[in-house]
Design an enzyme around this catalytic site. Structure first.
Site, short mmCIF file in Angstrom:
data_model
loop_
_atom_site.label_atom_id
_atom_site.label_comp_id
_atom_site.label_asym_id
_atom_site.label_seq_id
_atom_site.Cartn_x
_atom_site.Cartn_y
_atom_site.Cartn_z
N LYS A 1 -12.01 0.30 -1.46
CA LYS A 1 -11.04 0.96 -2.36
C LYS A 1 -11.61 0.92 -3.78
O LYS A 1 -12.48 1.73 -4.08
CB LYS A 1 -9.67 0.30 -2.20
N HIS B 1 -5.46 -3.62 -2.34
CA HIS B 1 -5.20 -2.61 -3.37
C HIS B 1 -5.21 -3.18 -4.79
O HIS B 1 -5.07 -2.44 -5.76
CB HIS B 1 -3.87 -1.90 -3.11
N SER C 1 0.79 -1.23 0.00
CA SER C 1 0.00 0.00 0.00
C SER C 1 0.82 1.28 0.00
O SER C 1 0.34 2.32 -0.41
CB SER C 1 -0.93 0.01 1.21
N1 PMP Z 1 -5.18 -4.03 3.94
C1 PMP Z 1 -4.48 -3.10 3.28
C2 PMP Z 1 -3.27 -3.53 2.51
C3 PMP Z 1 -4.89 -1.75 3.31
O1 PMP Z 1 -4.17 -0.82 2.68
C4 PMP Z 1 -6.04 -1.39 4.05
C5 PMP Z 1 -6.57 0.03 4.10
N2 PMP Z 1 -5.67 1.02 4.08
C6 PMP Z 1 -6.72 -2.40 4.72
C7 PMP Z 1 -6.28 -3.70 4.65
C8 PMP Z 1 -7.93 -2.08 5.56
O2 PMP Z 1 -9.04 -1.91 4.75
P1 PMP Z 1 -10.28 -1.02 5.24
O3 PMP Z 1 -9.96 0.40 4.89
O4 PMP Z 1 -11.44 -1.58 4.49
O5 PMP Z 1 -10.40 -1.22 6.71
#
Ligand code: PMP
Length: 383
Positions: free
Chosen positions: A235, A204, A176
């Site tokens: 996302k 992602h 991310s």
């Molecule tokens: N896994 C990854 C790799 C993320 O980047 C994120 C959110 N930034 C999440 C899980 C968590 O997802 P959510 O925003 O739906 O809680």
């Protein structure tokens, strides 16, 4: 007061964070404190959060189901629309079953803590998302971190943990904050040899990469090589919520053991409807995804042409590594002055000394928008 002293100290180290209210958010643009800005910080990668068919699906479900489920999933908070979305997600991800959580964060907490505990081991990439690290800590299992995408270290960790009761090998598929992909075939092969369970966080990549947007494991032809896949509805799918895909036995285990699933209210019908409509759109139309790939490539080339270190980014997530928090904040402020919103990324989101600006490209950007960003950064370099 002690808390204020801590906040002041964060301030002095350029580490204090604060919330900024967005007044309008439409397409690739938003407005903050009356100022229109070009947004390079959104995970709404395909613009589906405001797609007319998504908004319409939410309106319809509101009339029928109202705003909230009023109960946890195991009591009366599972409706037929939850069930339909879970079936659609399992079919899309080509797994036996799927389970929806209130967020991707909670999906990661739930699956890791349901599968391992004291006496078990978790082997994880250094750059895995905070939710996976928190999940590992909460589980009580012993955590072994290997260097980013370092297969030799991952293999050593698997060997060292051979005597543990159960082992999980955990990775993000698309990282991310760096925008690069994990070496999926090699990791899956190592885990298979060692008899470890594999968990892949595709937050992602889903909707953007692989055939029909099925994610990076589909792109690597690895659909059946990962035991557990975690995704988010928040996302590319433009809604809110998270999900876990895998075997029916895995999903039944989560329903019985995942505390972040059991002890919380079922996901709102509006989020369910939005995600389901977005999932259909993703499968019907590959044009936005392809457009996004082209724009991301254009940005990576532009930034590399200026001499920025974009790490190993290969995706719609394009960082520029700047080092200190102060430098990242100065760059973000310069960009804002040039009409661009892209906040500085600082610890604890990333490791100390690796501060950066992380640009996320969406299908709603244009080449002109990217030119505006690259030109603003070129001016900053020269200033
Ligand atoms: N896994 C990854 C790799 C993320 O980047 C994120 C959110 N930034 C999440 C899980 C968590 O997802 P959510 O925003 O739906 O809680």
């Amino acid at each position: 007061m002690e808390l204020q002293t801590e906040l002041d100290s964060l301030d002095a180290q350029h580490m204090r964070r604060s919330l900024r209210s967005v007044e309008q958010n439409e397409g690739a643009r938003l407005q903050v404190q009356g100022k229109p800005l070009l947004n390079f910080s959104s995970n709404n990668y395909l613009g589906l959060a405001r797609h007319p068919q998504v908004v319409d699906a939410v309106r319809q479900v509101l009339d029928h189901w109202g705003a909230g489920t009023g109960s946890s999933r195991l009591i009366s908070g599972t409706s037929v629309i939850h069930h339909d979305l879970e079936q659609a997600l399992a079919a899309f991800m080509e797994t036996e079953a799927a389970l929806v959580f209130p967020s991707g964060y909670m999906a990661n907490l739930g699956v890791v803590t349901a599968l391992v505990g004291e006496g078990d081991a978790i082997i994880m990439d250094r750059l895995c998302h905070a939710s996976l690290i928190d999940a590992a800590r909460l589980s009580g299992a012993r955590l072994f971190i290997y260097g980013h995408a370092d297969l030799a270290e991952a293999e050593r960790a698997l060997k060292r943990t051979a005597s543990y009761r159960r082992r999980l090998l955990v990775s993000d598929s698309l990282f991310s904050m760096d925008g690069d992909f994990a070496p999926l075939p090699e990791l899956a092969a190592l885990a298979q040899q060692a008899g470890a369970i594999t968990i892949l966080d595709e937050a992602h990549a889903i909707g953007i990469w692989g055939e029909h947007g099925r994610g990076a494991r589909a792109m690597a032809d690895q659909t059946s090589d990962w035991d557990v896949v975690v995704g988010t509805l928040s996302k590319a799918l433009g809604s809110q919520g998270g999900f876990v895909c895998g075997s029916q036995a895995l999903i039944d285990t989560l329903i019985n053991k995942a505390r972040s699933f059991i002890y919380t209210t079922g996901l709102s019908p509006t989020c369910v409807a939005a995600a389901h409509a977005a999932l259909s759109l993703i499968q019907e139309d590959s044009v936005p995804r392809k457009r996004l790939h082209g724009l991301a490539h254009y940005l990576r080339e532009g930034l590399r042409g200026l001499g920025f270190d974009t790490l190993d980014s290969e995706s719609q997530i394009v960082p520029i590594l700047l080092g200190s928090a102060e430098k990242a904040l100065t760059c973000a402020a310069h960009l804002e002055g040039a009409g661009i919103y892209a906040p500085a990324i600082r610890p604890p989101t990333i490791h100390a000394g690796e501060c950066r600006i992380r640009f996320s490209v969406t299908a709603e950007h244009t080449e002109k928008d990217i030119d505006q960003l690259v030109n603003a950064l070129s001016r900053w370099r020269k200033s």
